[in-house]
Design an enzyme around this catalytic site. Structure first.
Site, PDB file in Angstrom:
ATOM      1  N   GLY A   1      32.321  31.231  37.219  1.00 21.12           N
ATOM      2  CA  GLY A   1      31.976  30.787  38.402  1.00 21.12           C
ATOM      3  C   GLY A   1      32.355  32.087  39.599  1.00 21.12           C
ATOM      4  N   SER A   2      32.473  33.456  39.071  1.00 24.81           N
ATOM      5  CA  SER A   2      32.865  34.120  40.355  1.00 24.81           C
ATOM      6  C   SER A   2      31.615  34.146  41.287  1.00 24.81           C
ATOM      7  CB  SER A   2      33.030  35.850  39.458  1.00 24.81           C
ATOM      8  OG  SER A   2      31.847  36.151  39.160  1.00 24.81           O
TER       9      SER A   2
ATOM     10  N   ILE B   1      18.102  25.994  30.922  1.00 25.10           N
ATOM     11  CA  ILE B   1      16.865  25.964  31.612  1.00 25.10           C
ATOM     12  C   ILE B   1      16.484  24.697  32.253  1.00 25.10           C
ATOM     13  CG2 ILE B   1      14.393  26.285  30.910  1.00 25.10           C
ATOM     14  CD1 ILE B   1      15.107  28.452  29.253  1.00 25.10           C
ATOM     15  N   LEU B   2      15.989  24.530  33.337  1.00 20.70           N
ATOM     16  CA  LEU B   2      15.526  23.327  34.076  1.00 20.70           C
ATOM     17  C   LEU B   2      13.868  23.157  33.827  1.00 20.70           C
ATOM     18  CD1 LEU B   2      17.730  23.970  37.020  1.00 20.70           C
ATOM     19  CD2 LEU B   2      17.901  22.236  35.505  1.00 20.70           C
TER      20      LEU B   2
ATOM     21  N   ASN C   1      18.507  31.171  42.972  1.00 22.46           N
ATOM     22  CA  ASN C   1      19.226  31.682  41.718  1.00 22.46           C
ATOM     23  C   ASN C   1      19.473  33.229  41.956  1.00 22.46           C
ATOM     24  OD1 ASN C   1      20.096  31.745  39.023  1.00 22.46           O
ATOM     25  ND2 ASN C   1      18.365  32.796  38.593  1.00 22.46           N
TER      26      ASN C   1
ATOM     27  N   HIS D   1      20.150  36.577  39.475  1.00 19.78           N
ATOM     28  CA  HIS D   1      19.793  37.092  38.371  1.00 19.78           C
ATOM     29  C   HIS D   1      19.988  38.619  38.195  1.00 19.78           C
ATOM     30  CE1 HIS D   1      17.691  37.258  34.568  1.00 19.78           C
ATOM     31  NE2 HIS D   1      17.008  38.405  35.050  1.00 19.78           N
TER      32      HIS D   1
ATOM     33  N   ASP E   1      13.125  32.835  36.014  1.00 22.91           N
ATOM     34  CA  ASP E   1      13.336  34.039  36.859  1.00 22.91           C
ATOM     35  C   ASP E   1      12.182  34.569  37.536  1.00 22.91           C
ATOM     36  OD1 ASP E   1      16.031  33.701  35.947  1.00 22.91           O
ATOM     37  OD2 ASP E   1      15.565  35.112  33.979  1.00 22.91           O
TER      38      ASP E   1
HETATM   39  C1  GRF Z   1      26.212  36.685  36.639  1.00 30.92           C
HETATM   40  O1  GRF Z   1      26.017  37.832  36.198  1.00 30.92           O
HETATM   41  C2  GRF Z   1      24.933  35.978  37.050  1.00 30.92           C
HETATM   42  O2  GRF Z   1      23.989  36.870  37.667  1.00 30.92           O
HETATM   43  C3  GRF Z   1      24.520  35.404  35.484  1.00 30.92           C
HETATM   44  O3  GRF Z   1      25.357  35.154  34.789  1.00 30.92           O
HETATM   45  C4  GRF Z   1      26.481  35.726  35.540  1.00 30.92           C
HETATM   46  C5  GRF Z   1      27.592  34.624  36.068  1.00 30.92           C
HETATM   47  O4  GRF Z   1      28.709  35.095  36.406  1.00 30.92           O
HETATM   48  N1  GRF Z   1      23.348  34.791  35.459  1.00 30.92           N
HETATM   49  P1  GRF Z   1      29.809  34.075  37.162  1.00 30.92           P
HETATM   50  O5  GRF Z   1      30.089  32.765  36.469  1.00 30.92           O
HETATM   51  O6  GRF Z   1      29.146  33.886  38.567  1.00 30.92           O
HETATM   52  O7  GRF Z   1      31.080  34.977  37.407  1.00 30.92           O
END
Ligand code: GRF
Length: 198
Positions: free
Chosen positions: A12-13, A93-94, A108, A110, A146
Site C-alpha cells: 500500500g505505498s 481482475i474486476l 488505476n 500501472h 490496463d
Molecule cells: C505498484 O507498482 C503498482 O503500480 C502495482 O503494484 C504495486 C503496488 O505497490 N500495480 P504498493 O502496494 O502501492 O506499494
C-alpha cells in the site's frame, strides 16, 4: 468533497501517498475507506494509523464467482458512500459489470508507460525490449485490462546496469509523485493528461 475508496492487495505505498496528499490543503477529495482483498495486506495498518476506515473482502471464499465477490465489495463500500475508486496495487481482475457501475469514477496506477506492457512483469519486459525510457501510468479503468484514457505518466531513463528490481524501485518513486498529482486534478474535474519528467 469527492469521497475516495482505495483498493489494495499489498504494502500500500501508493495508497499511503494518496492518503497523505488528501490530508494536505486544497484537495478536493477525502479518503472514505481502504478496501483490501487480503487480511494480511500490509497497507491496512498504514490506513488505520491515519484514521481511515478499513474493510477486508477476502476473494477466496468466492472461488471463480467473481460477481459474488464484487457484490460483497459493493456491500462493504456502501456505508462509506464513496464517489470514486482508486486501485492501488489491487491484484484482482474486476468484471465488466463492476467496471460499468464505476465508469468514469475508477482509476488505476500501472508500472509501465501504457500502452506498453499491460499485465504483469512490466520492468523485465521493458528491459528485454531494450527500452531507454520506462515509467508508470495512471489511467481510467475500462473493461479492457490496463486500458482506458490516460490521465498521467511519469518517465524515467533506463540505465545500462538496471535490473527489474532497480527499475521497479525507481518507478515506484515516480508512482508516489504521479498518483497523488493525478488524483488531485481528477478530483477537481481535470482529466487532461499530466506528464511528469524525472
Ligand atoms: C505498484 O507498482 C503498482 O503500480 C502495482 O503494484 C504495486 C503496488 O505497490 N500495480 P504498493 O502496494 O502501492 O506499494
Amino acid at each position: 468533497m469527492m469521497r475516495v475508496a482505495v483498493f489494495i492487495s499489498g504494502g500500500g505505498s501508493n495508497m499511503v501517498a494518496l492518503l497523505d496528499d488528501m490530508a494536505r490543503e486544497g484537495h478536493a477529495a477525502v479518503p472514505a475507506v481502504v478496501l483490501a482483498n487480503r487480511a494480511d495486506a500490509g497497507g491496512l495498518v498504514h490506513a488505520a494509523e491515519r484514521g481511515v476506515p478499513t474493510v477486508v473482502v477476502d476473494h477466496r471464499p468466492y472461488g471463480a464467482d467473481r460477481a459474488g465477490f464484487e457484490c460483497a465489495i459493493e456491500a462493504a463500500l456502501k456505508p462509506f458512500a464513496p464517489d470514486m475508486i482508486c486501485l492501488a496495487g489491487f491484484m484482482r481482475i474486476l468484471t465488466a459489470g463492476f467496471m460499468e457501475n464505476w465508469a468514469g469514477s475508477m482509476i488505476n496506477i500501472h508500472p509501465s508507460l501504457l500502452p506498453k506492457y499491460k499485465g504483469l512483469h512490466t520492468h523485465a519486459r521493458a528491459l528485454e525490449a531494450g527500452d531507454v525510457l520506462h515509467g508508470c501510468t495512471v489511467h481510467e479503468v475500462t473493461a479492457a485490462l490496463d486500458d482506458g484514457p490516460i490521465l498521467g505518466q511519469a518517465q524515467i531513463d533506463v540505465r545500462p546496469d538496471d535490473t527489474p528490481e532497480t527499475l521497479a524501485a525507481r518507478v515506484l518513486v515516480q508512482e508516489h509523485r504521479l498518483y497523488p498529482a493525478v488524483l488531485r486534478r481528477f478530483a477537481s474535474g481535470d482529466r487532461t493528461p499530466l506528464i511528469l519528467q524525472s
